[in-house]
Design a protein around this motif. Structure first.
Motif, PDB file in Angstrom:
ATOM      1  N   LYS A  34       0.739  -1.335  -0.067  1.00  0.00           N
ATOM      2  CA  LYS A  34      -0.535  -0.036  -0.215  1.00  0.00           C
ATOM      3  C   LYS A  34       0.699   1.428   0.101  1.00  0.00           C
ATOM      4  CE  LYS A  34      -3.440  -2.706   0.856  1.00  0.00           C
ATOM      5  NZ  LYS A  34      -4.777  -2.900  -0.259  1.00  0.00           N
ATOM      6  N   THR A  72       5.478  -1.366   8.109  1.00  0.00           N
ATOM      7  CA  THR A  72       4.838  -2.886   8.422  1.00  0.00           C
ATOM      8  C   THR A  72       3.308  -1.748   8.916  1.00  0.00           C
ATOM      9  OG1 THR A  72       5.138  -2.724  10.220  1.00  0.00           O
ATOM     10  CG2 THR A  72       6.717  -4.448   9.484  1.00  0.00           C
ATOM     11  N   ASP A  73       2.325  -3.145   8.561  1.00  0.00           N
ATOM     12  CA  ASP A  73       1.210  -2.744   8.281  1.00  0.00           C
ATOM     13  C   ASP A  73       0.609  -2.164  10.293  1.00  0.00           C
ATOM     14  OD1 ASP A  73       1.110  -5.174   9.564  1.00  0.00           O
ATOM     15  OD2 ASP A  73      -0.490  -5.385   7.844  1.00  0.00           O
ATOM     16  N   ILE A  99       3.659   0.636   2.703  1.00  0.00           N
ATOM     17  CA  ILE A  99       2.967   0.216   4.270  1.00  0.00           C
ATOM     18  C   ILE A  99       3.423  -1.067   3.657  1.00  0.00           C
ATOM     19  CG2 ILE A  99       1.551  -0.467   5.797  1.00  0.00           C
ATOM     20  CD1 ILE A  99       0.549   2.905   5.044  1.00  0.00           C
ATOM     21  N   PRO A 101       2.507  -5.837   4.822  1.00  0.00           N
ATOM     22  CA  PRO A 101       1.841  -6.549   5.568  1.00  0.00           C
ATOM     23  C   PRO A 101       3.118  -6.961   6.570  1.00  0.00           C
ATOM     24  CG  PRO A 101       0.574  -7.189   3.004  1.00  0.00           C
ATOM     25  CD  PRO A 101       1.667  -5.937   3.486  1.00  0.00           C
TER      26      PRO A 101
END
Length: 118
Positions: A34, A72-73, A99, A101
């Motif tokens: 993302k 990271t998320d 971003i 996961p």
């Protein structure tokens, strides 16, 4: 929205590292990376270390790099730790970010080469 020709630093672990270039390119290709243009780093965690005076001086004289950081998320910084720390110090906590996961991170951990002196 992956910028072309952007390079990322490997995230060093004790005897391993996370290949951030491969992580970003792969996760982008499979559609799970993302991008957020206005990512707030106020709660972003990273390795603890004080910023060196040379880093602070560079940012004061040249500004902070505008390339996206990689997190990271669950809000851990993988690339851009100096920028995150500096932004927190000057209370300018919004920047762009990729971003990733967190469940994909273990796939990109590699062993560091051991140098041998013969």
């Amino acid at each position: 929205m992956l910028k072309s020709k952007q390079l990322f630093s490997n995230h060093l672990l004790e005897n391993e590292y996370i290949d951030i270039n491969l992580l970003v390119m792969t996760l982008n290709a499979i559609g799970v990376l993302k991008y957020k243009d206005t990512y707030d780093v106020i709660n972003t965690r990273s390795k603890d270390f004080p910023l060196k005076p040379s880093v602070i001086s560079f940012y004061e004289n040249n500004g902070v790099c505008k390339d996206p950081i990689v997190v990271t998320d669950d809000d851990f910084c993988l690339d851009g730790r100096h920028r995150v720390a500096y932004r927190k110090e000057i209370n300018d906590t919004v920047c762009s970010a990729y971003i990733a996961p967190k469940e994909y991170i273990p796939s990109f951990i590699k062993r560091r080469a051991v140098s041998r002196n013969y």
